[in-house]
Design a protein around this motif. Structure first.
Motif, mmCIF file in Angstrom:
data_model
loop_
_atom_site.group_PDB
_atom_site.id
_atom_site.type_symbol
_atom_site.label_atom_id
_atom_site.label_comp_id
_atom_site.label_asym_id
_atom_site.label_seq_id
_atom_site.Cartn_x
_atom_site.Cartn_y
_atom_site.Cartn_z
ATOM 1 N N GLY A 105 8.138 -5.787 -9.585
ATOM 2 C CA GLY A 105 7.166 -6.587 -10.319
ATOM 3 C C GLY A 105 5.724 -6.440 -9.873
ATOM 4 O O GLY A 105 4.829 -7.064 -10.441
ATOM 5 N N PHE A 106 5.472 -5.610 -8.866
ATOM 6 C CA PHE A 106 4.101 -5.373 -8.415
ATOM 7 C C PHE A 106 3.378 -4.537 -9.469
ATOM 8 O O PHE A 106 3.990 -3.702 -10.138
ATOM 9 C CB PHE A 106 4.077 -4.600 -7.099
ATOM 10 N N ALA A 107 2.067 -4.732 -9.572
ATOM 11 C CA ALA A 107 1.255 -3.953 -10.500
ATOM 12 C C ALA A 107 0.172 -3.209 -9.725
ATOM 13 O O ALA A 107 -0.313 -3.689 -8.693
ATOM 14 C CB ALA A 107 0.607 -4.875 -11.529
ATOM 15 N N TYR A 108 -0.202 -2.057 -10.243
ATOM 16 C CA TYR A 108 -1.296 -1.282 -9.656
ATOM 17 C C TYR A 108 -2.547 -2.165 -9.616
ATOM 18 O O TYR A 108 -2.877 -2.832 -10.594
ATOM 19 C CB TYR A 108 -1.548 -0.034 -10.503
ATOM 20 N N VAL A 133 -3.143 0.444 -3.867
ATOM 21 C CA VAL A 133 -2.930 -0.983 -3.658
ATOM 22 C C VAL A 133 -2.125 -1.496 -4.845
ATOM 23 O O VAL A 133 -2.491 -1.263 -6.001
ATOM 24 C CB VAL A 133 -4.269 -1.756 -3.575
ATOM 25 N N MET A 134 -1.019 -2.169 -4.551
ATOM 26 C CA MET A 134 -0.217 -2.810 -5.590
ATOM 27 C C MET A 134 -0.127 -4.287 -5.238
ATOM 28 O O MET A 134 -0.063 -4.648 -4.069
ATOM 29 C CB MET A 134 1.163 -2.174 -5.688
ATOM 30 N N ARG A 135 -0.126 -5.117 -6.265
ATOM 31 C CA ARG A 135 -0.178 -6.563 -6.025
ATOM 32 C C ARG A 135 0.790 -7.294 -6.940
ATOM 33 O O ARG A 135 1.008 -6.911 -8.075
ATOM 34 C CB ARG A 135 -1.597 -7.071 -6.274
ATOM 35 N N LEU A 136 1.329 -8.380 -6.375
ATOM 36 C CA LEU A 136 2.168 -9.298 -7.130
ATOM 37 C C LEU A 136 1.590 -10.690 -6.963
ATOM 38 O O LEU A 136 1.475 -11.193 -5.838
ATOM 39 C CB LEU A 136 3.607 -9.259 -6.617
ATOM 40 N N ASP A 137 1.199 -11.308 -8.073
ATOM 41 C CA ASP A 137 0.644 -12.668 -8.048
ATOM 42 C C ASP A 137 1.792 -13.648 -7.840
ATOM 43 O O ASP A 137 2.831 -13.545 -8.506
ATOM 44 C CB ASP A 137 -0.085 -12.956 -9.353
ATOM 45 N N LEU A 138 1.634 -14.591 -6.925
ATOM 46 C CA LEU A 138 2.684 -15.563 -6.620
ATOM 47 C C LEU A 138 2.321 -16.973 -7.054
ATOM 48 O O LEU A 138 3.046 -17.914 -6.765
ATOM 49 C CB LEU A 138 2.976 -15.552 -5.105
ATOM 50 N N ARG A 139 1.215 -17.119 -7.758
ATOM 51 C CA ARG A 139 0.777 -18.465 -8.176
ATOM 52 C C ARG A 139 1.495 -18.902 -9.432
ATOM 53 O O ARG A 139 2.002 -18.165 -10.202
ATOM 54 C CB ARG A 139 -0.737 -18.497 -8.428
ATOM 55 N N TYR A 189 0.845 -1.200 0.000
ATOM 56 C CA TYR A 189 0.000 0.000 0.000
ATOM 57 C C TYR A 189 0.880 1.251 0.000
ATOM 58 O O TYR A 189 0.820 2.083 0.903
ATOM 59 C CB TYR A 189 -0.940 -0.047 1.210
ATOM 60 N N PRO A 190 1.721 1.378 -1.031
ATOM 61 C CA PRO A 190 2.711 2.462 -1.048
ATOM 62 C C PRO A 190 2.119 3.821 -1.396
ATOM 63 O O PRO A 190 0.973 3.935 -1.845
ATOM 64 C CB PRO A 190 3.675 2.004 -2.142
ATOM 65 N N LEU A 191 2.964 4.816 -1.227
ATOM 66 C CA LEU A 191 2.620 6.179 -1.621
ATOM 67 C C LEU A 191 2.752 6.303 -3.136
ATOM 68 O O LEU A 191 3.720 5.818 -3.723
ATOM 69 C CB LEU A 191 3.576 7.174 -0.955
#
Length: 190
Positions: free
Chosen positions: A166-169, A184-190, A140-142
């Motif tokens: 590698g995180f995406a918005y 919110v930024m997310r990185l899928d680990l699956r 949850y960065p700035l």
């Protein structure tokens, strides 16, 4: 300089990065988002450190530490979102029902900044979550663009560092920190 990131299971090393200079001081200890607000307000002075010591003793550890040799030089808080205040947040939305992990604090000790340690911490937190079978990890960065961020409030991280990892918005939030919106930024680990 070789930075190694390891689970934060040694309380003395966590204390070196997060603890106060004077034992009775009332510092964050990275508990604000980890525990319910009522408990966070009740824990004062040394009780905060004792709570973190207990987190280090039980599993999984409360985050990861970056080491330069044997010296702890940085910290990242990472845990299942369901175990944090983000599970109940009104300002940081849930993107979906995936049981993601949250990465909410990246801290580098003074005297060690500008050496890529925050990047190593983000990568280490990702690997820690992956090792615990997290399907994805969120931060949850700035979203500060090119604007300077006050170091005290930079603990949430900045968008470009997470993009580099590698995180995406994933979503906007209604949270603002140090005058900058958080996303919110997310990185899928699956």
């Amino acid at each position: 300089m070789t930075i190694e990131v390891r689970p934060a299971s040694l309380f003395e090393d966590v204390r070196a990065v997060l603890g106060p200079k004077t034992p009775g001081a009332n510092v964050c200890w990275c508990l604000s988002y980890r525990i319910p607000s009522k408990l966070n307000n009740e824990l004062r002075g040394p009780a905060r450190g004792e709570y973190v010591a207990e987190l280090c003793r039980k599993g999984p550890p409360p985050g990861v530490l970056a080491y330069d040799g044997d010296e702890p030089v940085g910290w990242a808080a990472v845990a299942p979102r369901s175990d944090t205040a983000f599970a109940r947040s009104r300002v940081i939305p849930h993107v979906d029902d995936l049981p993601v992990w949250s990465l909410w604090c990246v801290r580098v000790r003074p005297g060690h900044r500008k050496r890529g340690i925050s990047h190593a911490l983000i990568a280490g937190a990702v690997e820690f979550a992956r090792a615990h079978d997290a399907p994805a990890i969120e931060a949850y960065p700035l979203d500060n663009g090119d604007a300077k961020v006050d170091l005290t409030m930079a603990y949430a991280g900045i968008r470009k560092n997470f993009e580099r990892a590698g995180f995406a918005y994933a979503a906007d939030t209604t949270s603002v920190l140090a005058g900058h919106p958080r996303i919110v930024m997310r990185l899928d680990l699956r």
